[in-house]
Motif scaffolding. Structure first.
Motif, PDB file in Angstrom:
ATOM      1  N   PRO A   1       8.537 -80.819  23.317  1.00  7.26           N
ATOM      2  CA  PRO A   1       9.328 -80.471  24.493  1.00  7.26           C
ATOM      3  C   PRO A   1       8.623 -80.863  25.791  1.00  7.26           C
ATOM      4  CG  PRO A   1       8.456 -78.509  23.428  1.00  7.26           C
ATOM      5  CD  PRO A   1       8.127 -79.652  22.534  1.00  7.26           C
ATOM      6  N   ALA A   2       9.390 -81.356  26.701  1.00  9.10           N
ATOM      7  CA  ALA A   2       8.864 -81.736  28.000  1.00  9.10           C
ATOM      8  C   ALA A   2       9.977 -81.604  29.020  1.00  9.10           C
ATOM      9  CB  ALA A   2       8.365 -83.178  27.965  1.00  9.10           C
ATOM     10  N   ALA A   3       9.588 -81.456  30.281  1.00  4.71           N
ATOM     11  CA  ALA A   3      10.569 -81.394  31.367  1.00  4.71           C
ATOM     12  C   ALA A   3      10.603 -82.749  32.049  1.00  4.71           C
ATOM     13  CB  ALA A   3      10.184 -80.301  32.347  1.00  4.71           C
ATOM     14  N   PHE A   4      11.809 -83.277  32.233  1.00  2.00           N
ATOM     15  CA  PHE A   4      11.958 -84.595  32.862  1.00  2.00           C
ATOM     16  C   PHE A   4      12.633 -84.450  34.214  1.00  2.00           C
ATOM     17  CE2 PHE A   4      11.699 -85.510  28.372  1.00  2.00           C
ATOM     18  CZ  PHE A   4      10.834 -86.603  28.351  1.00  2.00           C
TER      19      PHE A   4
END
Lengths: 391, 569
Positions: free
Chosen positions: A209-212
């Protein structure tokens, strides 16, 4: 069936059909597009290919160009190869997301069929739609023929995925989009080698998971944007290499600019798009008369090929620049760009630049139009302070 | 690259990714601090509940009905109203008047749903949760709706109840006053049986001051007087005691209990209230030719509007602006009533214009009988002398206490306003008052006990998001046509079927009431809303709620609101 289609060597294709075949041969995985004249036959051809070929892809129906680009962004963030096509008002509607695609460093390829902006309504060609998107951080490539459109779509993915910058492939409405020529289809196996499946540096992934696209404070924003600028510069070098590879594999290339009989010219006509082909005939005619006239076609508009312009035009006494567009309140856009590229390029005399605006809203640009431009340039020792609008 | 308080710090440009991408948590960034508005959940009062005579939680009943959870809906009803099968038939349903659905396809037929639930309760023997006896006994005098309601609620509080009734029939006006075409007697029987099943004892033919005396009630911890208003107002004319001149409630009693009766055929009914209407319509069904005369106009008639409408449908003439002056006899038999025309004059203390007789406008209406339906008042005969009462009512103070220690009073004899719904509410409140008194606690009236924490502000139509509702019409209520109903006492309305009731309940907006529809949670762009553990309400994580108001906009029914946040400087 698929095998048969991929084994075709050459087909009679319009610019739009070529744009669709380019996407097919690039093994595009997601297409999201909204029909607009004169782009519509790209979508129709894609649909046609889909029914004939076993093509692993998703076509997403959307309700607007804004959504089309949003879908391409989502798909590209998911790690797949995404493609779309549009024209004029459709491109303008995408504007916000064009910035997003480049800022998010997504290697999307978009084919824009140059169409004049409304009002008044026009479905015919000029370049104001794509040139209005000059500063969105997209690589822009102007094509001259259906063959070049097909090749450039594939090359576009090769460049885009190398530098993580989206690519806009531009062709003239009707003059290219709806006229056909025999187009050679590059060998799929070779394409597959040159353009392997996408291997994104990062992507949407449930496992990681990552925030873009989140908040980026003043402490970092400028540096991250500088990376986009550097990638843009890199794109020009990559395209040169890709084009060289193309020459090696398929025996044809385009260059980021293409000089034609410029060697000893004392006047060089600068063109882009389909006018470039017409201009070759004019050059040949005038050369037969003994006049030292050359032509420079600009294919790569962004990143702008400063060095090539300086090298090829720096010593030419007169340069006549044709703009099928206008930056209202300034000059033609190619004129401005070339002027800025030549400023400070060398000591002493710089070329005299003659700016011409013509062919707006699809007005036919004939051999006579171009001869008129050359005559106007030849007979004036100094350029007019204003750009000349040629009828 | 290093981490500080959960934040990633990049130390060189090379460390920076090519775009804004972060694999670290963003929780450190309390984006809720940006807001200047914040949403909050607060149920508003639905307009129906505000108007309900008995104080029912109508919206909860309809939510359960919508889901087919009828027994649970009845239990909610029982918290305010023991007799839904009665009120579902005879209540004038002021709840329906302000219904917000009226602006979007038609108001909810709340009374018809109550009618359905009441019949469901009767046929399925839905009983309230049994109470353990507390060893105390209470006497209830009078078995009308107020007395029966008190008997029900006192039973649920654990008291042993004996109801004393002056007549031989239980139910007061429910039995002897309201005609069967509005309230079939089996409905009353079923409700009385429910009370018997709760352990309530009934003693009939026990009239205060006659064969029932205070001294006999010494074993009861308290006594509740709910004797209604048994005395009819008089015309004040000579010959008023003539055999052909009837009191409305006496006539209705005879008809309702099935006693033999000789009257008419031409009958003039005097009055504009429900008694007048009931008398005229009952007489019509017995083959008489009734005519109603009223000294004011239709606008001032105190009778329920629906009843007046049905009366006119049945082609019973109602003549307005007529005042009776004289009863005319011939050979010992009534032959006519002489009247004066009236006009409306100054407003009286009730706010209605006073009828003023017009001199010389005399005229006669030929008739065989006259029914006086001028209103009823307290029959003070037989009440203990220690009990203070004026001519119309027993005087009670806060907590339903009379001036006599240990005696409480409620219903029409004390503070009632003449409807069954009022009587039921007073019966419940009086039960709570007696209970509080016996526990030596102060009595605090709580009209709607189930709606704690609800904002009294009425939910308005404009607060709803109509995207979530379809414009739809209420069901057509099945009723006998006038020509089908005037030859007998068959019930006129037949009520809703099970699926109709569910569909109609589903049409209800549930004004201002959170139904856990989940829209707010689904729409929240910051995932800041989640259901509380009990799943009956939501909680908002204000650390991340940015106050965008999307939840407020997407709440279909106006149960979420925005308020300003003090952001200081």
């Amino acid at each position: 069936m698929e095998q048969a289609l991929r084994e075709e060597k050459a087909l009679l294709l319009s610019g739009n059909q070529a744009a669709a075949y380019g996407a097919y041969l690039s093994r595009v995985q997601v297409i999201a597009a909204y029909p607009i004249t004169p782009q519509t036959t790209i979508i129709e051809t894609l649909a046609d290919i889909m029914t004939k070929a076993d093509w692993k892809h998703k076509f997403i129906n959307v309700e607007s160009e804004h959504s089309a680009m949003a879908c391409c962004i989502g798909a590209s963030m998911g790690g797949v190869r995404a493609y779309t096509a549009t024209s004029a008002q459709g491109l303008a509607l995408m504007h916000e997301l064009l910035h997003w695609a480049s800022g998010a460093r997504l290697p999307i390829v978009l084919v824009n069929v140059n169409r004049a902006m409304a009002p008044g309504w026009s479905i015919w060609s000029d370049q104001n739609d794509s040139l209005s998107q000059r500063d969105t951080g997209w690589i822009q490539l102007y094509c001259e023929s259906p063959q070049e459109v097909l090749d450039t779509v594939i090359q576009g993915f090769m460049v885009a995925e190398k530098v993580n910058v989206p690519v806009m492939v531009v062709e003239d409405a009707f003059i290219l989009s709806h006229t056909s020529e025999v187009v050679e289809l590059p060998d799929q196996a070779v394409i597959d080698r040159m353009l392997p499946p996408r291997a994104p540096a990062f992507r949407l992934d449930m496992e990681q998971p990552a925030a873009f696209g989140g908040l980026l404070g003043p402490e970092y924003y400028q540096e991250v944007r500088a990376k986009l600028h550097k990638a843009m510069e890199e794109a020009g070098r990559v395209l040169v290499n890709v084009d060289a590879l193309w020459q090696k594999n398929f025996g044809r290339s385009y260059g980021i600019v293409e000089p034609y009989r410029c060697e000893d010219a004392d006047l060089v006509l600068v063109t882009s798009g389909a006018i470039s082909s017409t201009s070759k005939i004019v050059i040949d005619q005038l050369r037969r008369q003994g006049r030292k006239i050359g032509r420079l076609k600009i294919k790569l508009f962004r990143p702008f090929p400063f060095q090539e312009i300086q090298r090829l035009l720096g010593d030419v006494p007169k340069v006549a620049i044709i703009d099928r567009n206008c930056s209202y309140g300034h000059h033609g856009i190619f004129f401005q760009e070339i002027k800025s590229a030549l400023y400070g390029s060398k000591k002493g005399d710089r070329p005299k630049l003659y700016g011409y605006i013509l062919g707006l809203g699809g007005r036919d640009v004939t051999i006579n139009t171009l001869r008129q431009v050359i005559d106007l340039t030849s007979e004036r020792d100094e350029p007019d302070p204003e750009t000349i609008w040629v009828k | 690259m290093k981490k500080e308080n959960g934040r990633v710090i990049f130390e060189t440009e090379d460390e920076l990714p090519i775009t804004a991408v972060s694999s670290a948590s963003t929780e450190f960034n309390k984006t809720g601090s940006w807001k200047y508005l914040e949403p909050y959940y607060e149920n508003l009062t639905p307009p129906c509940i505000n108007k309900c005579l008995t104080g029912q939680d109508i919206v909860t009943q309809l939510r359960l009905t919508e889901e087919g959870r009828f027994a649970e809906a009845v239990q909610v009803l029982y918290q305010a109203n023991p007799f839904p099968s009665i009120t579902g038939r005879v209540c004038p349903h002021p709840c329906e008047q302000p219904c917000n659905r009226k602006a979007y396809g038609g108001g909810i037929t709340i009374r018809a749903i109550e009618h359905f639930l009441g019949d469901y309760a009767a046929t399925h023997h839905v009983m309230p949760p049994a109470a353990s006896p507390n060893g105390k006994a209470i006497a209830v005098i009078g078995s009308g709706p107020a007395g029966l309601s008190a008997a029900f609620f006192l039973s649920l509080l654990g008291y042993s109840i004996t109801v004393f009734e002056a007549l031989q029939w239980i139910g007061g006006l429910l039995r002897t006053g309201i005609p069967s075409y509005r309230l079939p007697k089996y409905v009353v029987d079923d409700e009385v049986q429910k009370l018997r099943d709760l352990g309530v004892q009934f003693e009939m033919n026990k009239r205060m001051g006659k064969n029932l005396h205070l001294s006999e009630l010494g074993n009861f911890s308290a006594t509740l007087l709910a004797i209604g208003r048994g005395a009819s107002m008089k015309l004040g004319l000579p010959a008023e005691e003539h055999d052909d001149v009837w009191n409305g409630i006496d006539l209705l009693q005879k008809i309702n209990v099935g006693e033999p009766l000789t009257i008419g055929p031409k009958v003039v009914v005097i009055g504009g209230g429900n008694t007048a209407i009931d008398c005229a319509r009952s007489l019509l069904r017995l083959g008489c030719e009734p005519k109603i005369i009223y000294r004011r106009t239709k606008a001032e008639m105190p009778a329920f509007k629906d009843e007046v409408k049905q009366t006119l449908e049945e082609e019973i003439p109602i003549d307005y602006l007529i005042a009776p002056m004289k009863l005319i006899e011939e050979n010992g038999k009534l032959i006519a009533i002489e009247c004066l025309k009236t006009r409306l004059g100054e407003k009286d203390e009730s706010g209605r214009q006073r009828p003023v007789p017009i001199e010389g406008s005399n005229f006669s209406i030929p008739c065989d009988a006259v029914v006086k339906a001028l209103g009823e008042k307290l029959d003070g005969c037989g009440l203990p002398e220690t009990l203070k009462f004026d001519r119309e009512k027993i005087i009670i103070e806060n907590g339903y206490r009379t001036s006599h220690p240990g005696i409480f009073s409620c219903g029409d004899c004390a503070n009632g306003e003449g409807t069954v719904g009022d009587a039921i509410r007073h019966g419940r409140e009086a039960s709570l008052a007696i209970h509080a008194s016996l526990l030596e606690m102060p009595y605090a009236p709580s009209l709607i006990p189930t709606r704690q924490g609800v904002n009294p502000e009425i939910a308005k139509f404009k607060q709803f998001n109509l995207a979530y509702f379809q414009k739809s019409a209420p069901p057509t209520l099945q009723a006998l046509q006038p020509n089908e109903r005037i030859y007998g006492f068959q019930e006129i309305e037949s009520g809703l079927a099970r699926n109709e009731a569910m569909r109609e309940a589903a049409r209800c907006f549930k004004c201002g009431t959170c139904t856990m529809c989940d829209n707010c949670r689904v729409f929240c762009p910051d995932m800041a809303i989640r259901p509380k553990r009990d799943r009956h309400s939501y909680e908002i994580n204000y650390d991340y709620c940015k106050g965008c108001g999307v939840c407020v906009e997407e709440c279909p029914r106006g149960a979420i609101h925005l308020r300003k946040v003090d952001v200081g400087n």
